[in-house]
Each structure stands twice: as C-alpha cells, then as structure tokens.
Design a protein around this motif. Structure first.
Motif, PDB file in Angstrom:
ATOM      1  N   LEU A   1       0.816  -1.206   0.000  1.00  0.00           N
ATOM      2  CA  LEU A   1       0.000   0.000   0.000  1.00  0.00           C
ATOM      3  C   LEU A   1       0.855   1.263   0.000  1.00  0.00           C
ATOM      4  CD1 LEU A   1      -2.850  -1.051   2.469  1.00  0.00           C
ATOM      5  CD2 LEU A   1      -2.912  -1.005  -0.018  1.00  0.00           C
ATOM      6  N   SER A   2       2.018   1.165   0.606  1.00  0.00           N
ATOM      7  CA  SER A   2       2.884   2.356   0.637  1.00  0.00           C
ATOM      8  C   SER A   2       3.358   2.714  -0.768  1.00  0.00           C
ATOM      9  CB  SER A   2       4.067   2.141   1.575  1.00  0.00           C
ATOM     10  OG  SER A   2       4.874   1.073   1.124  1.00  0.00           O
ATOM     11  N   GLU A   3       3.571   1.721  -1.622  1.00  0.00           N
ATOM     12  CA  GLU A   3       3.984   1.988  -3.005  1.00  0.00           C
ATOM     13  C   GLU A   3       2.873   2.724  -3.764  1.00  0.00           C
ATOM     14  OE1 GLU A   3       5.479  -0.422  -6.991  1.00  0.00           O
ATOM     15  OE2 GLU A   3       5.330  -1.478  -5.089  1.00  0.00           O
ATOM     16  N   ILE A   4       1.640   2.358  -3.507  1.00  0.00           N
ATOM     17  CA  ILE A   4       0.496   3.001  -4.153  1.00  0.00           C
ATOM     18  C   ILE A   4       0.374   4.441  -3.667  1.00  0.00           C
ATOM     19  CG2 ILE A   4      -2.016   2.925  -4.440  1.00  0.00           C
ATOM     20  CD1 ILE A   4      -1.697  -0.172  -3.862  1.00  0.00           C
ATOM     21  N   ARG A   5       0.463   4.645  -2.356  1.00  0.00           N
ATOM     22  CA  ARG A   5       0.398   6.007  -1.788  1.00  0.00           C
ATOM     23  C   ARG A   5       1.493   6.885  -2.361  1.00  0.00           C
ATOM     24  NH1 ARG A   5      -0.649   3.429   3.087  1.00  0.00           N
ATOM     25  NH2 ARG A   5       1.555   3.472   3.583  1.00  0.00           N
ATOM     26  N   ARG A   6       2.696   6.357  -2.394  1.00  0.00           N
ATOM     27  CA  ARG A   6       3.843   7.117  -2.883  1.00  0.00           C
ATOM     28  C   ARG A   6       3.651   7.509  -4.351  1.00  0.00           C
ATOM     29  NH1 ARG A   6       7.637   3.420  -2.619  1.00  0.00           N
ATOM     30  NH2 ARG A   6       7.344   3.298  -0.480  1.00  0.00           N
ATOM     31  N   ALA A   7       3.227   6.565  -5.165  1.00  0.00           N
ATOM     32  CA  ALA A   7       3.009   6.847  -6.586  1.00  0.00           C
ATOM     33  C   ALA A   7       1.914   7.904  -6.763  1.00  0.00           C
ATOM     34  CB  ALA A   7       2.643   5.571  -7.328  1.00  0.00           C
ATOM     35  N   ALA A   8       0.864   7.826  -5.973  1.00  0.00           N
ATOM     36  CA  ALA A   8      -0.219   8.813  -6.072  1.00  0.00           C
ATOM     37  C   ALA A   8       0.259  10.192  -5.634  1.00  0.00           C
ATOM     38  CB  ALA A   8      -1.412   8.373  -5.226  1.00  0.00           C
TER      39      ALA A   8
ATOM     40  N   VAL B   1      -4.399   8.235   0.691  1.00  0.00           N
ATOM     41  CA  VAL B   1      -4.573   7.152   1.654  1.00  0.00           C
ATOM     42  C   VAL B   1      -4.953   5.913   0.846  1.00  0.00           C
ATOM     43  CG1 VAL B   1      -5.948   6.272   3.578  1.00  0.00           C
ATOM     44  CG2 VAL B   1      -5.376   8.711   3.471  1.00  0.00           C
ATOM     45  N   ALA B   2      -4.212   4.841   0.999  1.00  0.00           N
ATOM     46  CA  ALA B   2      -4.508   3.587   0.299  1.00  0.00           C
ATOM     47  C   ALA B   2      -4.952   2.546   1.323  1.00  0.00           C
ATOM     48  CB  ALA B   2      -3.284   3.093  -0.464  1.00  0.00           C
ATOM     49  N   ALA B   3      -5.890   1.710   0.911  1.00  0.00           N
ATOM     50  CA  ALA B   3      -6.405   0.668   1.800  1.00  0.00           C
ATOM     51  C   ALA B   3      -6.940  -0.483   0.966  1.00  0.00           C
ATOM     52  CB  ALA B   3      -7.513   1.229   2.685  1.00  0.00           C
ATOM     53  N   VAL B   4      -7.120  -1.609   1.605  1.00  0.00           N
ATOM     54  CA  VAL B   4      -7.780  -2.746   0.981  1.00  0.00           C
ATOM     55  C   VAL B   4      -9.194  -2.794   1.548  1.00  0.00           C
ATOM     56  CG1 VAL B   4      -7.800  -5.250   0.714  1.00  0.00           C
ATOM     57  CG2 VAL B   4      -5.628  -4.010   0.686  1.00  0.00           C
ATOM     58  N   VAL B   5     -10.184  -2.829   0.655  1.00  0.00           N
ATOM     59  CA  VAL B   5     -11.584  -2.895   1.072  1.00  0.00           C
ATOM     60  C   VAL B   5     -12.267  -4.053   0.355  1.00  0.00           C
ATOM     61  CG1 VAL B   5     -11.723  -0.422   1.563  1.00  0.00           C
ATOM     62  CG2 VAL B   5     -12.387  -1.263  -0.691  1.00  0.00           C
TER      63      VAL B   5
ATOM     64  N   GLU C   1      -6.308  11.832 -13.729  1.00  0.00           N
ATOM     65  CA  GLU C   1      -4.870  11.862 -14.012  1.00  0.00           C
ATOM     66  C   GLU C   1      -4.130  10.835 -13.155  1.00  0.00           C
ATOM     67  OE1 GLU C   1      -3.601  13.854 -16.444  1.00  0.00           O
ATOM     68  OE2 GLU C   1      -5.641  14.551 -16.842  1.00  0.00           O
ATOM     69  N   VAL C   2      -4.506  10.747 -11.886  1.00  0.00           N
ATOM     70  CA  VAL C   2      -3.886   9.764 -10.984  1.00  0.00           C
ATOM     71  C   VAL C   2      -4.188   8.354 -11.474  1.00  0.00           C
ATOM     72  CG1 VAL C   2      -3.957   8.790  -8.649  1.00  0.00           C
ATOM     73  CG2 VAL C   2      -3.868  11.273  -8.971  1.00  0.00           C
ATOM     74  N   ASP C   3      -5.440   8.114 -11.843  1.00  0.00           N
ATOM     75  CA  ASP C   3      -5.834   6.793 -12.335  1.00  0.00           C
ATOM     76  C   ASP C   3      -4.997   6.394 -13.551  1.00  0.00           C
ATOM     77  OD1 ASP C   3      -7.297   4.427 -12.521  1.00  0.00           O
ATOM     78  OD2 ASP C   3      -8.969   5.369 -13.575  1.00  0.00           O
ATOM     79  N   ALA C   4      -4.861   7.297 -14.507  1.00  0.00           N
ATOM     80  CA  ALA C   4      -4.091   6.999 -15.723  1.00  0.00           C
ATOM     81  C   ALA C   4      -2.620   6.758 -15.408  1.00  0.00           C
ATOM     82  CB  ALA C   4      -4.236   8.140 -16.728  1.00  0.00           C
ATOM     83  N   ARG C   5      -2.071   7.585 -14.537  1.00  0.00           N
ATOM     84  CA  ARG C   5      -0.644   7.449 -14.210  1.00  0.00           C
ATOM     85  C   ARG C   5      -0.360   6.143 -13.465  1.00  0.00           C
ATOM     86  NH1 ARG C   5       3.547  11.886 -11.859  1.00  0.00           N
ATOM     87  NH2 ARG C   5       5.288  10.461 -11.729  1.00  0.00           N
ATOM     88  N   LEU C   6      -1.232   5.791 -12.535  1.00  0.00           N
ATOM     89  CA  LEU C   6      -1.017   4.559 -11.773  1.00  0.00           C
ATOM     90  C   LEU C   6      -1.171   3.326 -12.660  1.00  0.00           C
ATOM     91  CD1 LEU C   6      -2.644   5.313  -8.307  1.00  0.00           C
ATOM     92  CD2 LEU C   6      -0.280   5.624  -9.048  1.00  0.00           C
ATOM     93  N   ARG C   7      -2.035   3.407 -13.676  1.00  0.00           N
ATOM     94  CA  ARG C   7      -2.147   2.290 -14.626  1.00  0.00           C
ATOM     95  C   ARG C   7      -0.832   2.096 -15.372  1.00  0.00           C
ATOM     96  NH1 ARG C   7      -7.349   4.274 -15.910  1.00  0.00           N
ATOM     97  NH2 ARG C   7      -6.513   5.229 -17.796  1.00  0.00           N
ATOM     98  N   ASP C   8      -0.132   3.200 -15.637  1.00  0.00           N
ATOM     99  CA  ASP C   8       1.159   3.117 -16.328  1.00  0.00           C
ATOM    100  C   ASP C   8       2.288   2.651 -15.418  1.00  0.00           C
ATOM    101  OD1 ASP C   8       0.016   3.982 -18.690  1.00  0.00           O
ATOM    102  OD2 ASP C   8       0.660   6.071 -18.439  1.00  0.00           O
ATOM    103  N   LEU C   9       2.222   3.007 -14.140  1.00  0.00           N
ATOM    104  CA  LEU C   9       3.324   2.751 -13.210  1.00  0.00           C
ATOM    105  C   LEU C   9       3.243   1.436 -12.438  1.00  0.00           C
ATOM    106  CD1 LEU C   9       3.745   6.267 -11.548  1.00  0.00           C
ATOM    107  CD2 LEU C   9       5.252   5.208 -13.229  1.00  0.00           C
ATOM    108  N   LEU C  10       2.039   1.025 -12.098  1.00  0.00           N
ATOM    109  CA  LEU C  10       1.875  -0.102 -11.170  1.00  0.00           C
ATOM    110  C   LEU C  10       1.400  -1.363 -11.874  1.00  0.00           C
ATOM    111  CD1 LEU C  10       0.007   1.782  -8.291  1.00  0.00           C
ATOM    112  CD2 LEU C  10       2.438   1.211  -8.385  1.00  0.00           C
ATOM    113  N   PRO C  11       1.815  -2.525 -11.361  1.00  0.00           N
ATOM    114  CA  PRO C  11       1.276  -3.778 -11.906  1.00  0.00           C
ATOM    115  C   PRO C  11      -0.224  -3.864 -11.600  1.00  0.00           C
ATOM    116  CG  PRO C  11       2.631  -4.203  -9.966  1.00  0.00           C
ATOM    117  CD  PRO C  11       2.760  -2.747 -10.271  1.00  0.00           C
TER     118      PRO C  11
END
Length: 108
Positions: free
Chosen positions: A1-8, A18-22, A44-54
């Motif tokens: 989750l920290s990787e997701i927060r950092r990328a955002a 804030v990232a969480a599992v729900v 913009e965050v959604d598009a960028r995270l699709r490019d950066l994260l598995p």
C-alpha cells in the motif's frame, strides 16, 4: 500500500493520499483516497497509476477529497459505498459521506 500512496502523491496536483484494501462483492480491492483541490486530478492519478503499477496494485476504487482526510475515519465507509454502487469513482462530501460518481473529467 505504501507503493500506491507514494506513486499517487508523486502525481501533479495531489496533496495527499490514503490507500487501503476494502471488500466489494466478496473480493478484496485496492482503494485510494486522493486529496486534491480539483476533482479532475483523480482521472490523471488513475491513468498514471495504470502506467506505473502492476495490475494487482492498481486501485479499483478511487475517492476524491478536497481536504485532508483521516484515513481511519474514511476507510471504514468505503466498503458500504462500494457495495451500494458499482462505480470506480467516488467523492468525499463535506459531511463525510462517500458518494459515487459515474466518471471524472481529465484536467484541461
């Protein structure tokens, strides 16, 4: 989750995250609350995270908040909001309710 927060947080216009599992429909999903002045930053965050994260780290639920949030208070509300709506996007209202949004516009 920290990787997701950092990328955002590294995305332009993002003031916090804030990232969480729900849980939604008996599945665990990644949720991300994005603090930003403009709601369009969410796209913009959604598009960028699709490019950066598995794929398994990409948020399935994205929530916009115009003001800093306490994750301990917002995250427990997300499963109920997700269960009530099939939307990917949500907004955090001034009274703390999590409301679905059909889509978000990109920044001009």
């Amino acid at each position: 989750l920290s990787e997701i927060r950092r990328a955002a947080r590294d995305c332009p216009g993002v003031d916090g995250a804030v990232a969480a599992v729900v849980r939604r429909d008996h599945r665990d999903l990644v949720a991300l609350v994005v603090v930003a002045e403009q709601r369009q930053v969410l796209a913009e965050v959604d598009a960028r995270l699709r490019d950066l994260l598995p794929g398994y780290l990409q948020p399935a639920l994205l929530v916009w908040s115009p003001a800093e949030v306490d994750g301990r208070q917002v995250v427990p509300r997300l499963p109920t909001a997700a269960h009530r709506s099939g939307s990917k996007y949500f907004v955090l209202s001034a009274d703390g309710a999590v409301e679905p949004v059909d889509e978000v516009e990109t920044c001009p």
